[in-house]
Design an enzyme around this catalytic site. Structure first.
Site, PDB file in Angstrom:
ATOM      1  N   LYS A  42       0.790  -1.237   0.000  1.00 23.40           N
ATOM      2  CA  LYS A  42       0.000   0.000   0.000  1.00 23.40           C
ATOM      3  C   LYS A  42       0.818   1.280   0.000  1.00 23.40           C
ATOM      4  CE  LYS A  42      -1.399  -0.238   4.882  1.00 23.40           C
ATOM      5  NZ  LYS A  42      -2.538  -0.136   5.779  1.00 23.40           N
ATOM      6  N   THR A  88       8.417  -5.286   9.098  1.00 29.46           N
ATOM      7  CA  THR A  88       9.681  -6.019   8.974  1.00 29.46           C
ATOM      8  C   THR A  88      10.877  -5.076   9.048  1.00 29.46           C
ATOM      9  OG1 THR A  88       8.578  -7.687   7.628  1.00 29.46           O
ATOM     10  CG2 THR A  88      10.988  -7.563   7.459  1.00 29.46           C
ATOM     11  N   TYR A 128      11.380  -2.477  10.570  1.00 29.95           N
ATOM     12  CA  TYR A 128      11.687  -1.871  11.869  1.00 29.95           C
ATOM     13  C   TYR A 128      12.127  -2.886  12.917  1.00 29.95           C
ATOM     14  CZ  TYR A 128       9.741   2.161   9.642  1.00 29.95           C
ATOM     15  OH  TYR A 128       9.546   3.189   8.760  1.00 29.95           O
ATOM     16  N   ALA A 129      12.147  -4.170  12.550  1.00 28.73           N
ATOM     17  CA  ALA A 129      12.536  -5.192  13.532  1.00 28.73           C
ATOM     18  C   ALA A 129      13.965  -4.912  13.991  1.00 28.73           C
ATOM     19  CB  ALA A 129      12.426  -6.583  12.929  1.00 28.73           C
ATOM     20  N   HIS A 131       5.073  -4.131  23.949  1.00 28.84           N
ATOM     21  CA  HIS A 131       6.519  -4.220  24.184  1.00 28.84           C
ATOM     22  C   HIS A 131       6.831  -3.379  25.410  1.00 28.84           C
ATOM     23  CE1 HIS A 131      10.819  -4.190  23.704  1.00 28.84           C
ATOM     24  NE2 HIS A 131      10.715  -5.039  22.692  1.00 28.84           N
ATOM     25  N   HIS A 147       2.583  -3.599  20.271  1.00 29.47           N
ATOM     26  CA  HIS A 147       3.731  -4.014  19.463  1.00 29.47           C
ATOM     27  C   HIS A 147       3.390  -5.125  18.479  1.00 29.47           C
ATOM     28  CE1 HIS A 147       7.940  -4.731  18.596  1.00 29.47           C
ATOM     29  NE2 HIS A 147       7.859  -5.984  18.999  1.00 29.47           N
ATOM     30  N   GLU A 188       2.488 -11.725  10.394  1.00 32.05           N
ATOM     31  CA  GLU A 188       1.790 -11.239  11.594  1.00 32.05           C
ATOM     32  C   GLU A 188       0.271 -11.242  11.446  1.00 32.05           C
ATOM     33  OE1 GLU A 188       3.630  -7.826  13.380  1.00 32.05           O
ATOM     34  OE2 GLU A 188       1.921  -7.494  14.720  1.00 32.05           O
TER      35      GLU A 188
END
Ligand code: FAD
Ligand code: SIN
Length: 534
Positions: A35, A43, A45-46, A243, A351, A375
């Site tokens: 989008k 992913t 930001y992991a 988190h 999170h 996810e």
């Protein structure tokens, strides 16, 4: 548009699957839609890394399985846990072969990290930007794979099923089938249909349902809401993981994460008075599973009347810290905090969604020709609480399993679309939105409701109140949706309201406290082990 293989989402789940399918069927096109930009995903930001049994002298599959089951608090599907743990290392080797680089120690072995709930060092990482490196490696491999096409800025509005052919579809319809999707092409601003034989949903999480979240703007639970609207099965949505340690920066969204690996390397949580409080809550102290640490922080914040606690890294080796966590060190410095000399203010933030679209061991959803992984899916791995760094692993394992199933059943799945019968999108009677405030304000209200009433600690009254407020938001937003031309903002709001509803409804059904779901009116665990399916 028509394609054999349609993939919605360009994070680790979507790309892992796409690469395998494209290599298996070199004469067929795999269409990936996303989008915003291809790399704008959870992913990317992991931080902490990807868990996997690597050092077999010290670690074992049994230990990783055991840690996952303990974190999941009785609700993991043991067969799925075994599958993920045992197949995981092979998937990690594959991404290394695509070019992903994980940090090594001075002997040249992988430098393994540790996070909450892990009994061993088993987390491969690339400094504190592991996801960025993995996403880069996957996109580079995609660019070397000519039969994958990625279309950016293409927003999926709904999946197409028999409902769009005029048939009545209910939760008890057995053969609900996915024929493709309606998308809002943000280049032309038109709704188009993409028909596909096999569709994979890899749309990620829904952290944006909350006011404070580590998730980027794209994480609006679109896939989960679409499947719910299409009458597919959704499972365990009450288990939203907070988190424990997002950087406390009022007014900044999304919240910047301070990876759990910092605690794995020795970081200590302290309250307003400088007291290391975790030993009061759990023998594993700062490395207890996330649900326990997040609740402990919540309790300390309430007791001391503060909006955050602190992470103390001052005693840690400066050189090692900066080497392992350069991004975190720089980020803290940018807001005037030297992590080697000062406490870092941290607070919990939404999170990860442990529940989602219910899938089986082959990543099949309850809707035919529709797979889901990553996810957005509920595979049974996480149960009531995800073990840190297990989600990148799960996404790769089920991306691979979806691919295997597609290869096995390709001939049955192919050729199911009835091109002529599927109607174009009907925008009759709708007009341009006149006031964006109707959307933006409702989004703020939704996030406020979810954070205040459906957060780390819940009560029956709070849940009932949340449901009433969501009901009003739902009615207003559906009216807006019927009368206005669709926009990503409106669709995302609509999807987040559905996700909010699913979280509250599942939380209301669960009359116990387990894993991430803690309700002070039902503080005990029930004897009955059950998943809530909506
Ligand atoms: P994503 O990577 O989120 O990709 C979703 C894709 O779907 C995007 O391309 C998006 O554009 C697309 N999409 C969504 N809706 C639509 C729509 N309507 N139309 C078109 N496209 C759409 N996990 C770990 O295991 N280890 C970690 O160290 C770790 N650290 C994390 C740190 C942070 C800050 C965050 C936020 C998460 C972390 N996680 C970690 C969790 C992990 O990153 C995610 O669970 C995982 O990356 C999800 O991958 P995915 O492929 O399912 O979805
Ligand atoms: C982190 O790095 O702390 C996040 C890991 C995860 O969410 O699995």
């Amino acid at each position: 548009m028509q394609t054999d293989f349609l993939v919605i989402g360009s994070g680790i789940a979507g790309l892992t699957y796409s690469l395998k399918v494209a290599k298996q069927f070199p004469d067929k096109k795999v269409l990936v839609i996303t989008k915003t930009q291809a790399d704008e995903t959870n992913t990317k930001y992991a931080q902490g890394g990807i868990a996997g049994v690597w050092d077999e002298a010290k670690d074992s599959f049994d230990k990783h399985i055991e840690d996952t089951l303990i974190a999941g608090d009785g609700l993991c599907n043991e067969k799925i846990v075994e599958i993920v743990v045992k197949e995981g290392p092979e998937r990690i080797r594959e991404i290394i072969n695509y070019g992903a680089s994980f940090d090594k120690d001075e002997k040249g072995d992988y430098a393994l990290g540790r996070e909450g709930g892990h009994s061993e060092f088993r987390i491969l990482h690339h400094k504190d930007v592991t996801g960025k490196e993995m996403e880069r490696a996957l996109l580079d491999e995609v660019s070397r794979t000519p039969n994958i096409e990625i279309i950016n800025h293409c927003f999926v509005v709904d999946i197409i099923t028999q409902h769009h052919l005029g048939f009545l579809v209910t939760k008890s319809t057995l053969d609900i089938t996915c024929y493709g999707v309606y998308v809002l092409n943000l280049h032309s601003n038109k709704i188009e249909k993409i028909l596909s034989n096999i569709t994979l949903l890899a749309t990620g999480g829904c952290g944006q349902a909350y006011r404070t979240t580590t998730n980027p703007r794209i994480a609006t639970g679109d896939g989960i809401a679409m499947v719910y609207r299409a009458k597919g099965r959704i499972e365990n949505m009450e288990f939203i993981q907070f988190h424990p340690t997002a950087l406390y920066e009022p007014g900044v969204s999304p919240s910047f994460l301070i990876t759990e690996a910092v605690r794995g390397d020795g970081g200590i949580l302290r309250n307003k008075n400088g007291e290391a409080f975790m030993e009061k809550y759990d023998a594993r102290k700062d490395l207890a599973p996330r649900d326990i640490v997040a609740r402990a922080i919540d309790n300390e914040m309430k007791k001391t009347g503060t909006e955050h606690v602190y992470l103390d890294c001052r005693h840690m080796d400066r050189e090692k810290f900066i080497h392992h966590f350069p991004n975190i060190y720089e980020k803290c410095l940018s807001i005037g905090i030297d992590a080697m000399q000062q406490f870092i203010p941290v607070a919990p933030a939404a999170h990860y969604s442990c529940g989602g679209v219910k899938t089986d061991e082959h990543a099949r959803t309850s809707i035919q020709n529709l797979y889901a992984c990553g996810e957005c899916a509920s595979t049974g791995l996480h149960g009531a609480n995800r073990l840190a760094s297990n989600s990148l692993l799960e996404a790769m394992v089920f991306g691979h399993r979806a691919y295997l199933d597609v290869v096995e059943h390709y001939h049955e799945l192919a050729g199911t679309f009835a091109v002529k019968e599927i109607p174009d999108w009907n925008a009759k009677g709708t007009s341009e939105p006149r006031e964006m405030i109707l959307i933006t304000q409702s989004l703020k209200e939704l996030q406020q409701i979810m954070s205040d009433y459906v957060g780390i600690v819940r009560t029956d009254v709070r849940l009932a109140r949340a449901m009433k407020r969501l009901d009003l938001l739902f009615t207003e937003t559906e009216e807006l949706y019927r009368n206005t031309k669709v926009s990503p903002q409106l669709c995302e709001l609509r999807n987040l309201i559905s996700v909010g509803y699913l979280i509250v409804k599942a939380a209301e059904f669960r009359k116990e406290s387990r894993g991430l779901h803690f309700n002070t009116d039902h503080p005990q665990k029930s004897e009955l082990l059950q998943n809530i399916i909506l």
